[in-house]
Write a protein that holds these residues in place. Structure first.
Motif, PDB file in Angstrom:
ATOM      1  N   ASP A   8       1.562 -13.866 -19.623  1.00 43.22           N
ATOM      2  CA  ASP A   8       1.061 -14.758 -18.582  1.00 43.22           C
ATOM      3  C   ASP A   8       2.068 -15.883 -18.321  1.00 43.22           C
ATOM      4  O   ASP A   8       3.120 -15.966 -18.964  1.00 43.22           O
ATOM      5  CB  ASP A   8      -0.320 -15.290 -18.950  1.00 43.22           C
ATOM      6  CG  ASP A   8      -0.331 -16.081 -20.256  1.00 43.22           C
ATOM      7  OD1 ASP A   8       0.755 -16.384 -20.787  1.00 43.22           O
ATOM      8  OD2 ASP A   8      -1.425 -16.385 -20.746  1.00 43.22           O
ATOM      9  N   ARG A  63       6.885 -10.853 -17.359  1.00 43.97           N
ATOM     10  CA  ARG A  63       6.176 -11.729 -16.416  1.00 43.97           C
ATOM     11  C   ARG A  63       5.934 -11.022 -15.088  1.00 43.97           C
ATOM     12  O   ARG A  63       4.854 -11.107 -14.514  1.00 43.97           O
ATOM     13  CB  ARG A  63       6.964 -13.019 -16.209  1.00 43.97           C
ATOM     14  CG  ARG A  63       6.327 -13.971 -15.250  1.00 43.97           C
ATOM     15  CD  ARG A  63       5.037 -14.555 -15.811  1.00 43.97           C
ATOM     16  NE  ARG A  63       4.283 -15.141 -14.735  1.00 43.97           N
ATOM     17  CZ  ARG A  63       3.110 -14.706 -14.319  1.00 43.97           C
ATOM     18  NH1 ARG A  63       2.506 -13.714 -14.919  1.00 43.97           N
ATOM     19  NH2 ARG A  63       2.509 -15.278 -13.308  1.00 43.97           N
ATOM     20  N   ASP A  94       3.084  -8.615 -15.453  1.00 43.18           N
ATOM     21  CA  ASP A  94       1.784  -9.288 -15.457  1.00 43.18           C
ATOM     22  C   ASP A  94       1.371  -9.698 -14.044  1.00 43.18           C
ATOM     23  O   ASP A  94       0.199  -9.670 -13.710  1.00 43.18           O
ATOM     24  CB  ASP A  94       1.825 -10.523 -16.361  1.00 43.18           C
ATOM     25  CG  ASP A  94       0.534 -11.311 -16.311  1.00 43.18           C
ATOM     26  OD1 ASP A  94      -0.507 -10.745 -16.689  1.00 43.18           O
ATOM     27  OD2 ASP A  94       0.575 -12.476 -15.879  1.00 43.18           O
ATOM     28  N   ALA A  95       2.336 -10.079 -13.212  1.00 41.49           N
ATOM     29  CA  ALA A  95       2.048 -10.510 -11.848  1.00 41.49           C
ATOM     30  C   ALA A  95       1.879  -9.331 -10.897  1.00 41.49           C
ATOM     31  O   ALA A  95       1.639  -9.527  -9.709  1.00 41.49           O
ATOM     32  CB  ALA A  95       3.155 -11.429 -11.347  1.00 41.49           C
ATOM     33  N   SER A 132      -1.418 -14.036 -12.298  1.00 41.88           N
ATOM     34  CA  SER A 132      -1.568 -12.731 -12.936  1.00 41.88           C
ATOM     35  C   SER A 132      -2.323 -11.804 -12.001  1.00 41.88           C
ATOM     36  O   SER A 132      -3.266 -12.211 -11.330  1.00 41.88           O
ATOM     37  CB  SER A 132      -2.327 -12.849 -14.259  1.00 41.88           C
ATOM     38  OG  SER A 132      -1.579 -13.613 -15.167  1.00 41.88           O
ATOM     39  N   SER A 148      -2.949  -5.535 -13.391  1.00 36.92           N
ATOM     40  CA  SER A 148      -1.999  -5.399 -14.496  1.00 36.92           C
ATOM     41  C   SER A 148      -2.671  -5.391 -15.860  1.00 36.92           C
ATOM     42  O   SER A 148      -2.036  -5.131 -16.869  1.00 36.92           O
ATOM     43  CB  SER A 148      -0.951  -6.505 -14.450  1.00 36.92           C
ATOM     44  OG  SER A 148      -1.545  -7.752 -14.715  1.00 36.92           O
ATOM     45  N   ALA A 180      -2.948  -9.956 -19.829  1.00 36.19           N
ATOM     46  CA  ALA A 180      -1.617 -10.298 -20.334  1.00 36.19           C
ATOM     47  C   ALA A 180      -1.744 -10.824 -21.745  1.00 36.19           C
ATOM     48  O   ALA A 180      -2.725 -11.443 -22.113  1.00 36.19           O
ATOM     49  CB  ALA A 180      -0.988 -11.364 -19.448  1.00 36.19           C
TER      50      ALA A 180
END
Length: 177
Positions: A15, A96, A99-100, A162, A166, A169
């Protein structure tokens, strides 16, 4: 997640908090390496600094090529330090982005753009090398352009929310083992 897996394992997702924490940890480690290497060899110490390190190694590579000299220990150590820092940064950014809900294409474009800047500046430094202090201008330009590219991309990536698709996280916590 341990510090080593946070910085050197490209698998998983993190995250925003873990991303920024990882970047801060990487910066602290880089500064500690600079301080530690200052006693040993200042030429190698400069390579551990973000943005400056790449430009410093670039000038060393251009000097070795200009004089047809084989790579020496400071050059090899500098390349290793830059590669390790870039790998850790790429691992953080990949996790990252995952996660996004973003694909790694933007990270690849950033890497290729930075590489293009380094190569072009490398040719500029190579041409100016016998001029002595004249190589400072291209090295400063290299450090500034790549720092701005990296800062814009890092801020964008770190600000993304986020993605629900996904999955959860993993947040970073210093854990034993």
């Amino acid at each position: 997640m341990s510090l080593l897996s946070l910085l050197f394992d490209p698998r998983g997702a993190i995250d925003r908090r873990a991303f920024w924490s990882g970047l801060i940890q990487l910066t602290i480690v880089s500064l500690a390496v600079v301080v530690g290497l200052t006693v040993v060899d200042m030429d190698v110490a400069w390579a551990a600094l973000p943005a400056v390190g790449e430009a410093w190694v670039l000038s060393d590579v251009a000097g070795h090529l200009r004089h047809a000299a084989p790579p020496d220990v400071p050059l090899i150590a500098g390349v290793f330090l830059v590669a390790a820092r870039l790998y850790a940064t790429a691992c953080l950014m990949l996790k990252r982005a995952r996660d996004a809900g973003k694909r790694p294409h933007a990270l690849i474009v950033l890497g290729l753009a930075s590489l293009l800047v380094h190569v072009l500046v490398g040719f500029w430094v190579y041409d100016l090398f016998p001029e002595g202090m004249a190589i400072i201008a291209p090295l400063a330009a290299d450090a500034m352009v790549t720092a701005v590219l990296g800062l814009v991309f890092t801020t964008w990536l770190g600000a993304l929310r986020s993605s629900p698709a996904s999955g959860p996280a993993r947040s970073w916590r210093l854990s034993p083992g």
